[in-house]
Every structure is written in structure tokens, then in C-alpha cells.
Design an enzyme around this catalytic site. Structure first.
Site, PDB file in Angstrom:
ATOM      1  N   TYR A 191      47.644  30.157  26.695  1.00 18.68           N
ATOM      2  CA  TYR A 191      47.979  29.776  28.067  1.00 18.68           C
ATOM      3  C   TYR A 191      49.100  28.734  27.983  1.00 18.68           C
ATOM      4  O   TYR A 191      48.867  27.558  27.686  1.00 18.68           O
ATOM      5  CB  TYR A 191      46.764  29.203  28.805  1.00 18.68           C
ATOM      6  CG  TYR A 191      45.641  30.194  29.044  1.00 18.68           C
ATOM      7  CD1 TYR A 191      45.839  31.564  28.893  1.00 18.68           C
ATOM      8  CD2 TYR A 191      44.376  29.770  29.433  1.00 18.68           C
ATOM      9  CE1 TYR A 191      44.814  32.472  29.106  1.00 18.68           C
ATOM     10  CE2 TYR A 191      43.347  30.676  29.653  1.00 18.68           C
ATOM     11  CZ  TYR A 191      43.572  32.024  29.481  1.00 18.68           C
ATOM     12  OH  TYR A 191      42.548  32.918  29.690  1.00 18.68           O
ATOM     13  N   PRO A 202      49.594  41.528  40.556  1.00 19.64           N
ATOM     14  CA  PRO A 202      49.694  42.420  41.707  1.00 19.64           C
ATOM     15  C   PRO A 202      48.952  43.747  41.554  1.00 19.64           C
ATOM     16  O   PRO A 202      48.457  44.291  42.535  1.00 19.64           O
ATOM     17  CB  PRO A 202      51.207  42.670  41.849  1.00 19.64           C
ATOM     18  CG  PRO A 202      51.902  41.866  40.811  1.00 19.64           C
ATOM     19  CD  PRO A 202      50.891  41.135  40.005  1.00 19.64           C
ATOM     20  N   PHE A 239      38.853  37.199  36.089  1.00 22.09           N
ATOM     21  CA  PHE A 239      39.328  37.816  37.332  1.00 22.09           C
ATOM     22  C   PHE A 239      38.205  37.884  38.390  1.00 22.09           C
ATOM     23  O   PHE A 239      38.010  38.930  39.029  1.00 22.09           O
ATOM     24  CB  PHE A 239      39.882  39.227  37.095  1.00 22.09           C
ATOM     25  CG  PHE A 239      41.105  39.320  36.194  1.00 22.09           C
ATOM     26  CD1 PHE A 239      41.822  38.183  35.833  1.00 22.09           C
ATOM     27  CD2 PHE A 239      41.552  40.558  35.733  1.00 22.09           C
ATOM     28  CE1 PHE A 239      42.951  38.280  35.017  1.00 22.09           C
ATOM     29  CE2 PHE A 239      42.682  40.659  34.920  1.00 22.09           C
ATOM     30  CZ  PHE A 239      43.376  39.518  34.552  1.00 22.09           C
ATOM     31  N   PRO A 240      37.457  36.809  38.602  1.00 19.48           N
ATOM     32  CA  PRO A 240      36.360  36.877  39.589  1.00 19.48           C
ATOM     33  C   PRO A 240      36.845  37.109  41.019  1.00 19.48           C
ATOM     34  O   PRO A 240      36.077  37.569  41.864  1.00 19.48           O
ATOM     35  CB  PRO A 240      35.685  35.501  39.460  1.00 19.48           C
ATOM     36  CG  PRO A 240      36.759  34.591  38.927  1.00 19.48           C
ATOM     37  CD  PRO A 240      37.567  35.460  38.003  1.00 19.48           C
ATOM     38  N   LEU A 241      38.143  36.813  41.249  1.00 19.60           N
ATOM     39  CA  LEU A 241      38.713  37.081  42.579  1.00 19.60           C
ATOM     40  C   LEU A 241      39.676  38.272  42.531  1.00 19.60           C
ATOM     41  O   LEU A 241      40.250  38.633  43.552  1.00 19.60           O
ATOM     42  CB  LEU A 241      39.453  35.828  43.096  1.00 19.60           C
ATOM     43  CG  LEU A 241      38.550  34.632  43.388  1.00 19.60           C
ATOM     44  CD1 LEU A 241      39.384  33.381  43.684  1.00 19.60           C
ATOM     45  CD2 LEU A 241      37.622  34.944  44.564  1.00 19.60           C
ATOM     46  N   GLY A 242      39.868  38.823  41.350  1.00 23.14           N
ATOM     47  CA  GLY A 242      40.803  39.946  41.213  1.00 23.14           C
ATOM     48  C   GLY A 242      42.127  39.533  40.608  1.00 23.14           C
ATOM     49  O   GLY A 242      43.063  40.344  40.568  1.00 23.14           O
TER      50      GLY A 242
HETATM   51  N1  LIG Z   1      38.960  36.571  28.465  1.00 28.50           N
HETATM   52  C1  LIG Z   1      40.123  36.946  28.931  1.00 28.50           C
HETATM   53  O1  LIG Z   1      40.766  37.814  28.362  1.00 28.50           O
HETATM   54  C2  LIG Z   1      40.671  36.356  30.186  1.00 28.50           C
HETATM   55  C3  LIG Z   1      41.687  37.041  30.882  1.00 28.50           C
HETATM   56  C4  LIG Z   1      42.164  36.497  32.055  1.00 28.50           C
HETATM   57  C5  LIG Z   1      41.657  35.302  32.523  1.00 28.50           C
HETATM   58  N2  LIG Z   1      40.676  34.640  31.843  1.00 28.50           N
HETATM   59  C6  LIG Z   1      40.105  33.374  32.373  1.00 28.50           C
HETATM   60  O2  LIG Z   1      39.493  33.658  33.617  1.00 28.50           O
HETATM   61  C7  LIG Z   1      39.950  32.737  34.595  1.00 28.50           C
HETATM   62  C8  LIG Z   1      39.936  33.369  35.970  1.00 28.50           C
HETATM   63  O3  LIG Z   1      40.847  34.454  36.024  1.00 28.50           O
HETATM   64  P1  LIG Z   1      42.237  34.351  36.807  1.00 28.50           P
HETATM   65  O4  LIG Z   1      42.597  32.941  37.026  1.00 28.50           O
HETATM   66  O5  LIG Z   1      43.198  35.215  36.090  1.00 28.50           O
HETATM   67  O6  LIG Z   1      41.934  35.122  38.150  1.00 28.50           O
HETATM   68  P2  LIG Z   1      41.029  34.812  39.447  1.00 28.50           P
HETATM   69  O7  LIG Z   1      40.223  33.591  39.259  1.00 28.50           O
HETATM   70  O8  LIG Z   1      40.354  36.085  39.789  1.00 28.50           O
HETATM   71  O9  LIG Z   1      42.139  34.586  40.567  1.00 28.50           O
HETATM   72  C9  LIG Z   1      43.130  33.642  40.456  1.00 28.50           C
HETATM   73  C10 LIG Z   1      44.077  33.885  41.625  1.00 28.50           C
HETATM   74  O10 LIG Z   1      43.381  33.652  42.854  1.00 28.50           O
HETATM   75  C11 LIG Z   1      44.020  32.597  43.568  1.00 28.50           C
HETATM   76  N3  LIG Z   1      42.960  31.766  44.147  1.00 28.50           N
HETATM   77  C12 LIG Z   1      42.027  31.054  43.465  1.00 28.50           C
HETATM   78  N4  LIG Z   1      41.212  30.432  44.328  1.00 28.50           N
HETATM   79  C13 LIG Z   1      41.615  30.773  45.570  1.00 28.50           C
HETATM   80  C14 LIG Z   1      41.168  30.448  46.883  1.00 28.50           C
HETATM   81  N5  LIG Z   1      40.123  29.639  47.077  1.00 28.50           N
HETATM   82  N6  LIG Z   1      41.821  30.969  47.938  1.00 28.50           N
HETATM   83  C15 LIG Z   1      42.890  31.788  47.749  1.00 28.50           C
HETATM   84  N7  LIG Z   1      43.364  32.136  46.532  1.00 28.50           N
HETATM   85  C16 LIG Z   1      42.735  31.627  45.455  1.00 28.50           C
HETATM   86  C17 LIG Z   1      44.875  31.864  42.557  1.00 28.50           C
HETATM   87  O11 LIG Z   1      46.012  31.313  43.153  1.00 28.50           O
HETATM   88  P3  LIG Z   1      46.195  29.710  43.308  1.00 28.50           P
HETATM   89  O12 LIG Z   1      46.449  29.180  41.924  1.00 28.50           O
HETATM   90  O13 LIG Z   1      47.366  29.593  44.223  1.00 28.50           O
HETATM   91  O14 LIG Z   1      44.929  29.189  43.890  1.00 28.50           O
HETATM   92  C18 LIG Z   1      45.282  32.984  41.608  1.00 28.50           C
HETATM   93  O15 LIG Z   1      46.365  33.705  42.149  1.00 28.50           O
HETATM   94  C19 LIG Z   1      41.361  32.377  34.111  1.00 28.50           C
HETATM   95  O16 LIG Z   1      41.854  31.211  34.741  1.00 28.50           O
HETATM   96  C20 LIG Z   1      41.150  32.286  32.628  1.00 28.50           C
HETATM   97  O17 LIG Z   1      40.632  31.015  32.283  1.00 28.50           O
HETATM   98  C21 LIG Z   1      40.173  35.169  30.691  1.00 28.50           C
END
Ligand SMILES: NC(=O)c1ccc[n+]([C@@H]2O[C@H](COP(=O)([O-])OP(=O)(O)OC[C@H]3O[C@@H](n4cnc5c(N)ncnc54)[C@H](OP(=O)(O)O)[C@@H]3O)[C@@H](O)[C@H]2O)c1
Length: 314
Positions: free
Chosen positions: A71, A233, A226-229
Site C-alpha cells: 500500500y 469502478p 471490499f465490504p462496500l464493493g
Molecule cells: N486481502 C486483500 O487482498 C485485500 C484487497 C483489497 C483490500 N484489502 C483491505 O480491505 C480494506 C477494505 O477494502 P477497500 O478499502 O478496497 O474497499 P471498501 O472498504 O469496500 O470501500 C472503500 C471505498 O468506499 C468509500 N467509502 C468508505 N466509507 C464510505 C462511506 N461511509 N460513505 C461513502 N463512501 C465510503 C471509500 O472512499 P473514501 O475514501 O472517499 O471514503 C472507497 O472508495 C482495504 O482498505 C484493505 O485494507 C485487502
């Protein structure tokens, strides 16, 4: 590290009520709402903002943070090193199996060979400034969105587990998790002592229900990425789902909060690591622990179809 005082406690070591209640990550009691640090890459030019996000998370009861060396090529680990103090009792979870790829088409490249896994753990130890990483996920390339292994990056799982358990025996890592793994892979790895699984999973991406059920049975934490997707895009977004938007309107909360509250209800071993670089979003995500889904709302969300088939990153 969690002190014995906080075991089974409803508050963090700082005395903050745990958002989402207490959950178990191996021997660590953590708040069920944690934090995924990947989005902090975006703040590479604004260190103060990144540190503010992390400090606010801790103040609000987050004591489980997910990270990786790739990261921001060590930048995010550097933020964690600076923002988190040993007295905060935060369990930091990192991952190996990919290395930074600065300047490449995507910022990570596969690094699956056992020697690369060890080098990556050592990189994480240096950048986090710790002598042991509490939990490290072996990030396979077998399932879900993202990279796939080719050539010398196709490595037998048993060889990787041997490398990881050796590092656990040496005390470099406290416990072992798996990421982007198949159900067969998880079953094969169980004798190594797996404490968590991190696969892509959300209300709209539910390919791994069988694996989640196995984790419930085996008392393994299920920590979906990706708990929010995600921010990518090509991935289905929880907040775009009409049933989620309807529930949010009815409950007077945001669609993101509905998606996170649904995950918390899905299984008791589920720990959240939503990612954000935005303070308001951080606070909203942590407040999702107080969103109560009534049975009718839950039923309307449970029938949302999984939309992950065919989804691609970017
Ligand atoms: N094991 C693996 O291979 C792997 C792969 C990917 C990710 N991960 C981990 O999983 C974590 C979560 O995944 P992720 O961050 O990719 O995706 P996510 O949590 O599903 O979504 C993040 C996205 O949602 C937006 N968001 C978050 N909270 C929000 C809210 N309350 N209202 C509106 N938009 C919101 C964020 O934008 P803003 O920043 O503008 O809020 C960002 O665009 C990562 O941070 C990482 O630590 C692990």
C-alpha cells in the site's frame, strides 16, 4: 498488542466502547468494526491528514487495522508506525504474497515464492517498526478479483505454509491468516492453524458463503475485503443497490451503514475493515455498529442477488 485486561472486554484498552461489539481475532479481543488502511495511499502527499484519520479511528474504538507493504510502497505502513502507539492496543494485520510495484500498471506484483514471503515479512517489520506482526495473511492469487499467478509465481500452498509457520515459530509473526483463497485451499491449510480469512465479500458479492460457514464452524475470523464493493469502478457497489438505499431511507442512516450493519449481522465471527481516507466516512462507518436492522429489513437485504460474477477490477 491487546493487554490481558481487555480480553473479553466491551471497551478497548483506551476505555472506548467497542464499535460493533467485541470480536475475536485469534487470542486478541478486537472491536468488530476495524479499519482497512489501503485508501490512505491517496493521502501519500498529506501525511498530517493520514495521521488524523488513524488517530480518530483509535479514539473511536478501532483496535484492528489491516495493511500491506504494497500500500503505497511502504508509505501506509509508515503512517501506521507514526500514528499508532503501543499503548493503543491496536492489532495490526498485514499481508504477504505481493510486493510493491511502483511505476507499474498496478502498484503491486505477485511475490508468492517462499523467499519472497520472508523478504516481505521483513519489509513489513521494518516499515511498521515492530519486532512481531500480530497476524499476517498469506495473500494467495487463487480466488476473487485481481492478479493470478503465472510462471514461477505458481507456488504450492504447502511450501508457502511451511515458510509462514517457520516465521511464526521464529516469532516474526504472531498468527497466520489466508487471503484470496479457495475453499479447498482453506481446508488444506487448516492444520497450520489459520486464525482469519480475508476474501472479497459484501452484501452484493457473496460467492464465498460456503467458506464463511466453514470459518464459523472452525472459529476462524472472517474479515472481508471490499465490504462496500471497493473504490474500483468495475466492482459492484453495495450503495448502488436499491434495497440498500430503501433500507437507508427507512432507517435514517446511509447506504454504506446499511451494508456494514448487514455484514455484522451475517455472522458472529465477521470483523469489518472498511477502507476510507475521509474523516466523515470513517465516523459513519464506525457508527454503523449502532444501526439496528429489524427482521423485515434484514429479509429484504438477504434476498439481494450476488452481483460479483464477471466483475473486474478497474
Ligand atoms: N486481502 C486483500 O487482498 C485485500 C484487497 C483489497 C483490500 N484489502 C483491505 O480491505 C480494506 C477494505 O477494502 P477497500 O478499502 O478496497 O474497499 P471498501 O472498504 O469496500 O470501500 C472503500 C471505498 O468506499 C468509500 N467509502 C468508505 N466509507 C464510505 C462511506 N461511509 N460513505 C461513502 N463512501 C465510503 C471509500 O472512499 P473514501 O475514501 O472517499 O471514503 C472507497 O472508495 C482495504 O482498505 C484493505 O485494507 C485487502
Amino acid at each position: 498488542m491487546t493487554s490481558p485486561d481487555s480480553l473479553f472486554s466491551g471497551t478497548t484498552v483506551l476505555g472506548v466502547p467497542r464499535p460493533g461489539g467485541p470480536g475475536l481475532l485469534e487470542r486478541h479481543t478486537v472491536s468488530r468494526i476495524g479499519y482497512g488502511a489501503m485508501q490512505l495511499e491517496r493521502l501519500h502527499g498529506d501525511r498530517a491528514a493520514a495521521l488524523t484519520v488513524l488517530r480518530r479511528a483509535v479514539q473511536l474504538g478501532v483496535d484492528h487495522v489491516d495493511t500491506a507493504q504494497f500500500y503505497g510502497d511502504g508509505v501506509v505502513n509508515g503512517f501506521l508506525r507514526e500514528a499508532l502507539h503501543p499503548d493503543d492496543g491496536v492489532v495490526v494485520v498485514s499481508k504477504v504474497g505481493a510486493d510493491p510495484n511502483p511505476g507499474g500498471p498496478i502498484p503491486m506484483r505477485p511475490a508468492q515464492r517462499p523467499d519472497e514471503l520472508r523478504a516481505s515479512v521483513e519489509d513489513n517489520l521494518r516499515s511498521l517498526g515492530v519486532e512481531q506482526i500480530p497476524v499476517v495473511n498469506l495473500r494467495r492469487l487463487d480466488a476473487g478479483p485481481g492478479l493470478r499467478a503465472e510462471g514461477d509465481q505458481v507456488v504450492d500452498l504447502d511450501d508457502q505454509l511451511a515458510a509462514m509457520t517457520a516465521m511464526r515459530d521464529e516469532g516474526l509473526i504472531g498468527a497466520l491468516g489466508l487471503s484470496s483463497v479457495t475453499l479447498a485451499g482453506l481446508r488444506r491449510a487448516l492444520p497450520a492453524g489459520i486464525v482469519c480469512v480475508q476474501n472479497a465479500y459484501s452484501l452484493v458479492a457473496r460467492d464465498d458463503e460456503d467458506m464463511l460457514d466453514l470459518c464459523v464452524t472452525e472459529e476462524i475470523a472472517w474479515v472481508p475485503f471490499f465490504p462496500l464493493g471497493s473504490a474500483f469502478p468495475g466492482m459492484p457497489k453495495v450503495t448502488a443497490e436499491p434495497a440498500v438505499q430503501g433500507a437507508a431511507r427507512a432507517l435514517g442512516c446511509s447506504p454504506s451503514q446499511v451494508g456494514l450493519a448487514w455484514l455484522l449481522r451475517r455472522a458472529p465471527n465477521l470483523l469489518l475493515i472498511p477502507g476510507t481516507a475521509d474523516l466523515d466516512h470513517l465516523e459513519a462507518n464506525i457508527a454503523a455498529g449502532a444501526v439496528a436492522l429489524d427482521d423485515a429489513t434484514l429479509a429484504s437485504l438477504d434476498i439481494v442477488p450476488s452481483r460479483s460474477a464477471g466483475a473486474t477490477l478497474g
